[in-house]
Write an enzyme that holds these catalytic residues in place. Structure first.
Site, PDB file in Angstrom:
ATOM      1  CG  ASN A   9     -71.481  -5.884  -4.995  1.00  0.00           C
ATOM      2  OD1 ASN A   9     -72.605  -5.847  -4.505  1.00  0.00           O
ATOM      3  ND2 ASN A   9     -71.269  -5.874  -6.295  1.00  0.00           N
ATOM      4  NE  ARG A  93     -74.892  -3.266  -6.737  1.00  0.00           N
ATOM      5  CZ  ARG A  93     -75.771  -4.250  -6.670  1.00  0.00           C
ATOM      6  NH1 ARG A  93     -75.552  -5.278  -5.870  1.00  0.00           N
ATOM      7  NH2 ARG A  93     -76.863  -4.221  -7.394  1.00  0.00           N
ATOM      8  CG  HIS A 181     -78.485  -3.425 -12.833  1.00  0.00           C
ATOM      9  ND1 HIS A 181     -79.591  -3.997 -13.454  1.00  0.00           N
ATOM     10  CD2 HIS A 181     -78.169  -4.246 -11.815  1.00  0.00           C
ATOM     11  CE1 HIS A 181     -79.927  -5.114 -12.828  1.00  0.00           C
ATOM     12  NE2 HIS A 181     -79.078  -5.290 -11.831  1.00  0.00           N
ATOM     13  NE  ARG A 241     -84.699  -8.878  -8.156  1.00  0.00           N
ATOM     14  CZ  ARG A 241     -83.621  -8.116  -8.361  1.00  0.00           C
ATOM     15  NH1 ARG A 241     -83.764  -6.811  -8.519  1.00  0.00           N
ATOM     16  NH2 ARG A 241     -82.419  -8.662  -8.431  1.00  0.00           N
ATOM     17  CD  GLU A 379     -72.450  -4.443 -10.578  1.00  0.00           C
ATOM     18  OE1 GLU A 379     -73.603  -3.996 -10.722  1.00  0.00           O
ATOM     19  OE2 GLU A 379     -72.196  -5.534 -10.018  1.00  0.00           O
TER      20      GLU A 379
END
Length: 400
Positions: A9, A93, A181, A241, A379
């Site tokens: 990842n 990922r 996500h 962000r 994840e």
């Protein structure tokens, strides 16, 4: 030798990995860790399956300038510490699958070229995601690699959730609401199905709250709408962000402030969000500990926008049966959870303060109109499951 799957990842400044031993259709975590501070003063950390630190190594500035260099160092480490494990595949990922990829895929030259074309859609993430794939294709060309997409879980949205109010030709060219996500939401949806099967079939809003943050509306465990859209800038404010923004602000910055598109992009991705609001930090823990009014305002802004997003998604679902917190902030910041639920009190959500502070899975108090949960995301395990299936080692729908 024991067969295992490596999960990578990678981002722009860090790379995480987990190694899972394959035991039939099951996955047992063996190692985890990663390298932080890429481009600065990197630190490699390796832990065993129980979380005990096996190795920590700090590199000098310049030794690891990017994710490619980080993957080379990780490969060197595995070459010297492989032990009884044989890595038979690597799952990655990859943030953006564009309009092409609705499920994980084995990477070949054509797939890699197509994924590179999506770099402008996720400039903060996609390049870093792909760098380790390139390194492994050079060093171990016969090793199967699987790309797992954060956008894939959101494919199949209803058309009303998929479009912008822009000319139709732009949608046909790929300008649409992709959502992100997805690997996290897919894992959480599966865990909720294990914990509360009837609830999981209903109307659920999941809040993935971390340095990157978004919310997703689920019905029957499937994504119906999400707050991120064409890029990972949209939706709720994040660490650095901006979240949702009047596009006229961007025009103003370019036309009247004289900023270049690159300067505007840097501001929106790296200098906005909680950092921009507070002028102090992008870390919620720092903001909660601060007595500065700007820090308090940034936290209040974040909680309000998350609650507003949840209310909007409840409209898409036609109601709300459960609200789920996940990811770093969602799992570990009880004050943030309390403030978000308080903002949703008008909808009948009632939080148990004792449960919220103790960190148990279910947080709603008696009389709450919707269940409230904490479900830790994973994840990497989701990526390992997909990789195992593509190897033909697990039946579709098998859990690990």
């Amino acid at each position: 030798m024991n067969d295992s799957i490596l999960v990578v990842n990678a981002g722009s400044s860090s790379i995480k990995f987990k190694l899972y031993r394959i035991d039939g259709a099951d996955l047992a975590p063996l190692l985890g860790g990663g390298m932080s501070g890429i481009g600065g003063t990197p630190l490699l950390t390796v832990k065993d399956g129980r979380g005990a630190v096996l190795e920590e190594r700090r590199f000098t500035p310049g030794d690891v300038p990017d994710a490619s260099a980080a993957q080379h160092h990780l490969e060197d480490w595995f070459a010297h510490h492989r032990g009884a494990e044989s890595i038979v595949a690597v799952g990655h990922r990859v943030v953006h699958g564009g309009p092409d990829f609705a499920e994980p895929v084995l990477v070949d030259d054509a797939v890699l070229r197509r994924l590179e074309s999506f770099i402008p859609l996720a400039p903060l993430h996609q390049l870093g995601n792909l760098d380790p794939i390139r390194v492994l294709r050079q060093r171990r060309p016969d090793l199967p690699q699987v790309a797992c997409f954060d956008t894939a879980f959101h494919r199949g949205h209803p058309e009303l959730s998929d479009r912008f109010a822009l000319p139709r030709f732009l949608h046909d060219e790929g300008v649409r609401r992709y959502g992100f996500h997805g690997l996290s939401y897919e894992y959480v949806a599966g865990r909720l199905r294990d914990l509360a099967p009837e609830t999981a079939q209903g109307r659920v809003v999941v809040a993935h709250l971390g340095s990157g943050a978004s919310l997703c509306a689920l019905k029957g465990g499937r994504s119906q709408e999400t707050t991120m859209s064409f890029t990972a800038l949209d939706g709720v404010p994040m660490g650095t962000r901006c979240g949702a923004l009047d596009p006229g602000v961007v025009l103003h910055l370019i036309e009247h402030k004289g900023m270049s598109p690159a300067e505007v992009g840097h501001m929106l991705y790296h200098e906005s969000g909680l950092l921009g609001l507070s002028g102090l930090s992008n870390d919620v823990r720092t903001l909660l500990a601060s007595d500065r009014p700007e820090a308090a305002m940034a936290v209040a802004f974040f909680c309000r926008r998350v609650a507003q997003a949840a209310a909007s998604l409840a409209v898409t679902l036609g109601g709300l049966d459960a609200f789920v917190f996940t990811a770093g902030i969602g799992e570990n910041a009880p004050e943030i959870r309390q403030r978000i639920v308080a903002e949703l009190g008008w909808a009948g959500l009632i939080l148990s303060n004792d449960a919220n502070r103790s960190g148990v899975a279910r947080l709603d108090a008696a009389g709450s109109r919707a269940q409230i949960w904490i479900i830790p995301t994973d994840e990497e395990r989701m990526i390992a499951r997909h990789t195992l299936r593509l190897l033909g080692r697990a039946a579709p729908g098998a859990t690990a």
